[in-house]
Design an enzyme around this catalytic site. Structure first.
Site, PDB file in Angstrom:
ATOM      1  N   GLU A  49     -22.405  26.832  -7.865  1.00  0.00           N
ATOM      2  CA  GLU A  49     -21.658  25.794  -8.571  1.00  0.00           C
ATOM      3  C   GLU A  49     -22.647  25.196  -9.566  1.00  0.00           C
ATOM      4  OE1 GLU A  49     -18.086  23.507  -9.195  1.00  0.00           O
ATOM      5  OE2 GLU A  49     -18.520  25.403  -8.229  1.00  0.00           O
ATOM      6  N   ASP A  60     -20.956  11.519 -10.440  1.00  0.00           N
ATOM      7  CA  ASP A  60     -22.272  11.886  -9.920  1.00  0.00           C
ATOM      8  C   ASP A  60     -23.154  10.665  -9.705  1.00  0.00           C
ATOM      9  OD1 ASP A  60     -21.920  14.726  -9.928  1.00  0.00           O
ATOM     10  OD2 ASP A  60     -21.975  14.639 -12.111  1.00  0.00           O
TER      11      ASP A  60
END
Length: 271
Positions: A49, A60
């Site tokens: 990924e 994030d």
């Protein structure tokens, strides 16, 4: 048969869980990024990924945000990210490769052009972190035209409505969150309940991968025992990169050892 399907079938036969590392392309440089990715693959990664760097990655935590900024500082282009992916694909023909990115990058490139580029580069899946599933239809249609799997994030508090919508669009696997919030901030990783896992499986037969906060073998084994097919690990790997920016050999060696240790944890005998 897709690369994801072949991979999960193989791992099921071997009685292993799936280990998927996440890193940001171009962190700390394109050259080192390629070395890091090859190290991950050669030491046990079952799939990849890869993050496309973005200036405001809302989903994030600080570790991955800093990785994106390091990559952006090098002024790597969107096309250079795809060129790196193509290099990996040419070397590892059967490895499933996915990318995670944000919608602005797709819009700026053009939805159709973007998915065509994914197809040309040999990508298997795309996860667009900030597109609500209710707005995914135009992306889904074009992704299907190019045989690109659409990956969706499923939080631990997902209700029946969300699970039903995910079942309409998801392909490849479903990304289960360990907890609400952003990546890598809290040390506590929730063990997903067997009841929740079974509930998801009533809506969808796709493999389940748990992410957010995965950093040690015990977490991996608990995840697989709860009914998932494996894990995605990002912040812990990127933390190794950040701590060794000026010590490349040490960085690669630590990533090698860490990857081997986490992959080994997927090979325990499941009851």
């Amino acid at each position: 048969m897709s690369r994801y399907k072949k991979m999960f079938q193989k791992l099921s036969f071997l009685k292993e869980g799936c280990f998927v590392p996440f890193v940001v392309i171009g962190d700390p440089s394109l050259e080192m990024s390629l070395k890091i990715i090859e190290t991950l693959i050669e030491n046990g990664a079952d799939a990849l990924e890869l993050g496309i760097p973005f200036s405001d990655p809302l989903a994030d935590g600080p570790i991955i945000q800093k990785a994106s900024l390091r990559a952006l500082y090098k002024k790597n282009t969107f096309l250079q990210c795809f060129e790196l992916i193509e290099n990996i694909r040419n070397k590892y023909l059967h490895l499933p490769i996915g990318i995670l990115l944000y919608a602005n990058l797709v819009y700026n490139y053009g939805i159709k052009n973007f998915y065509y580029q994914c197809f040309r580069s040999g990508l298997d899946s795309v996860l667009i972190a900030d597109i609500p599933i209710e707005e995914y239809e135009p992306f889904y249609k074009i992704a299907n035209q190019y045989n690109i799997n659409s990956i969706f994030i499923c939080p631990p508090d997902a209700d029946d409505s969300l699970l039903s919508k995910i079942s309409l669009y998801a392909k490849g696997y479903i990304y289960l969150l360990s907890r609400p919030g952003v990546t890598g901030i809290e040390k506590k990783t929730i063990s997903l309940s067997n009841i929740f896992i079974e509930k998801i499986k009533k809506y969808n037969s796709l493999p389940l991968l748990q992410g957010f906060g995965i950093e040690n073998p015990t977490q991996i084994q608990k995840s697989i025992l709860s009914g998932t097919n494996g894990v995605i690990c990002g912040s812990a790997i990127i933390d190794i990169i950040e701590k060794n920016l000026n010590k490349e050999k040490k960085m690669i060696n630590e990533i090698k050892n860490f990857t081997s240790k986490l992959k080994k944890a997927t090979k325990f005998v499941q009851s």
